[in-house]
Design a protein around this motif. Structure first.
Motif, short mmCIF file in Angstrom:
data_model
loop_
_atom_site.label_atom_id
_atom_site.label_comp_id
_atom_site.label_asym_id
_atom_site.label_seq_id
_atom_site.Cartn_x
_atom_site.Cartn_y
_atom_site.Cartn_z
N MET A 39 63.59 -12.86 -36.96
CA MET A 39 63.99 -14.37 -36.35
C MET A 39 63.46 -14.94 -38.20
N ASN A 40 62.38 -14.52 -38.68
CA ASN A 40 62.49 -15.85 -39.78
C ASN A 40 63.84 -15.19 -40.71
N ASP A 41 65.06 -14.12 -41.09
CA ASP A 41 65.85 -14.20 -41.58
C ASP A 41 66.57 -15.14 -40.50
N VAL A 42 67.19 -14.73 -39.53
CA VAL A 42 67.71 -16.14 -39.06
C VAL A 42 67.79 -17.38 -38.93
N MET A 43 66.23 -17.97 -38.79
CA MET A 43 66.04 -18.86 -38.72
C MET A 43 67.04 -19.37 -39.66
N SER A 44 66.52 -18.98 -40.91
CA SER A 44 65.82 -20.09 -42.31
C SER A 44 67.49 -19.43 -43.52
N PHE A 45 68.17 -18.15 -42.41
CA PHE A 45 69.57 -17.72 -43.14
C PHE A 45 68.78 -17.09 -44.27
N GLY A 46 67.94 -16.73 -44.56
CA GLY A 46 67.31 -15.59 -44.96
C GLY A 46 66.84 -16.59 -46.54
N ILE A 47 66.76 -17.21 -46.55
CA ILE A 47 66.09 -17.76 -47.98
C ILE A 47 64.70 -18.19 -47.89
N HIS A 48 63.96 -17.90 -46.96
CA HIS A 48 62.24 -17.67 -46.52
C HIS A 48 62.27 -16.72 -48.28
N ARG A 49 63.06 -15.64 -48.03
CA ARG A 49 62.39 -14.55 -49.20
C ARG A 49 62.90 -15.18 -50.42
N LEU A 50 63.78 -16.10 -50.68
CA LEU A 50 63.62 -17.17 -51.73
C LEU A 50 62.12 -17.94 -52.12
N TRP A 51 61.66 -17.98 -51.18
CA TRP A 51 60.46 -19.12 -51.45
C TRP A 51 59.02 -18.74 -51.15
N LYS A 52 59.47 -17.14 -50.93
CA LYS A 52 58.08 -16.50 -50.79
C LYS A 52 58.49 -15.87 -52.46
N ARG A 53 59.53 -15.81 -52.72
CA ARG A 53 59.54 -14.67 -54.63
C ARG A 53 58.65 -15.56 -55.31
N HIS A 54 60.17 -17.63 -55.14
CA HIS A 54 58.94 -18.29 -55.99
C HIS A 54 57.26 -17.85 -56.26
N THR A 55 56.90 -18.35 -54.56
CA THR A 55 55.29 -18.62 -54.57
C THR A 55 54.83 -17.20 -55.62
N ILE A 56 55.20 -15.82 -55.37
CA ILE A 56 54.65 -14.65 -56.00
C ILE A 56 54.74 -15.07 -58.12
N GLU A 57 55.71 -15.57 -57.60
CA GLU A 57 56.40 -15.53 -59.41
C GLU A 57 55.46 -16.43 -59.69
N VAL A 58 54.74 -17.54 -58.85
CA VAL A 58 54.00 -18.97 -59.52
C VAL A 58 52.44 -18.39 -59.29
N ALA A 59 51.93 -17.45 -58.89
CA ALA A 59 50.88 -16.37 -58.45
C ALA A 59 50.64 -15.41 -59.78
N ALA A 60 51.62 -15.47 -60.21
CA ALA A 60 51.54 -14.36 -61.45
C ALA A 60 50.48 -13.44 -61.30
N ALA A 61 49.92 -12.60 -60.51
CA ALA A 61 49.14 -11.76 -59.77
C ALA A 61 49.64 -10.85 -60.85
N ARG A 62 48.07 -9.92 -61.95
CA ARG A 62 48.34 -9.06 -62.67
C ARG A 62 47.65 -7.57 -62.10
N PRO A 63 47.57 -6.84 -63.14
CA PRO A 63 47.41 -5.24 -62.65
C PRO A 63 45.42 -5.51 -62.19
N GLY A 64 44.70 -5.01 -61.58
CA GLY A 64 43.22 -5.18 -61.43
C GLY A 64 43.37 -6.44 -60.53
N MET A 65 43.83 -7.59 -60.21
CA MET A 65 43.87 -8.43 -59.63
C MET A 65 43.21 -7.70 -57.96
N LYS A 66 42.64 -8.88 -56.99
CA LYS A 66 41.69 -8.90 -55.96
C LYS A 66 42.62 -9.94 -55.61
#
Length: 251
Positions: A39-66
């Protein structure tokens, strides 16, 4: 706010007793859990994946983090964080809904993501974690379903380490009138029909559309984060503000 008002809250456009909202929201997500990803893919035409990808980039998680992926649902962000923090890090996928948690756990284990991920059923308003514990907290498309958002933000601030960051990815308010009209038509005319077709559950998707409209707009949520103790709070609009990513730090 009067004592009487404190006992009531919104469930979509309906006014309900605050103590009953969690159960009503739970019923929605029990209903849609099995088909949530499609439903997420259908509802957002797949765009939710781009929104989440940007969130991951801004999070800037590094090895060892919680990392705490709150309201983590079926684990899209958890899967990416697991790879980023590595064997020395830890990711907690927390969700109040056990149906969503089970779907997420099965999905991630099927991908071989096991060693550094824990699963916790938790209420965002009273997180069961120690003070100053996580480097990063994300909550993606979950805050609008929380009954007491202020309590949830304070709880997140408590369990975040000094220097840590909170990222809130959530549907918000489109910035232009044309987009607002298109979005309204899509949300209230098309979305419930999609829900009926794919999940045999139009009512749950009608609630989800209404819950988006009742969620605080960009600047209101920014102030709520400041009031909860976060600093350097900002936000980025995506898709004309259909979605916004709010960021705040604990110092």
């Amino acid at each position: 706010m009067s004592e009487g008002d404190q006992k009531n809250t919104h469930f979509g456009y309906k006014t309900v007793e605050a103590e009953k909202k969690a159960d009503l929201v739970a019923d929605v997500f029990h209903s849609v859990a099995a088909k949530y990803d499609i439903m997420n893919d259908v509802m957002s035409f797949g765009i939710h994946r781009l929104w989440k990808r940007h969130t991951i980039e801004v999070a800037a998680a590094r090895p060892g983090m919680k990392v705490l992926d709150l309201a983590g649902g079926t684990g899209d962000l958890t899967a990416k964080f697991s790879r980023l923090v590595g064997d020395t890090g830890q990711v907690v996928l927390a969700d109040i809904n056990d149906s969503m948690l089970k779907v997420g756990r099965t999905k991630l284990r099927d991908k071989g993501i096991v060693s550094n991920v824990n699963y916790v059923q938790a209420n965002a308003e009273a997180l069961p974690f120690p003070d100053n514990h996580f480097d990063i907290i994300t909550i993606a498309f979950g805050l609008r379903n929380v009954t007491d958002k202020d309590a949830a933000l304070r709880s997140m601030q408590r369990v975040l380490k000094p220097g840590g960051k909170l990222l809130v990815l959530e549907f918000s308010k489109p910035q232009h009138e044309v987009m607002r009209k298109v979005y309204d038509m899509y949300s209230f005319k098309v979305l419930p029909k999609m829900g009926a077709l794919i999940t045999q559950d139009a009512d749950s998707y009608e609630y989800l559309a209404e819950s988006i409209r009742m969620h605080p707009d960009q600047d209101t949520l920014k102030q709520m984060m400041v009031d909860a103790g976060f600093e350097q709070v900002d936000y980025t609009n995506m898709t004309d503000g259909v979605v916004a990513l709010h960021r705040g730090f604990k110092f």
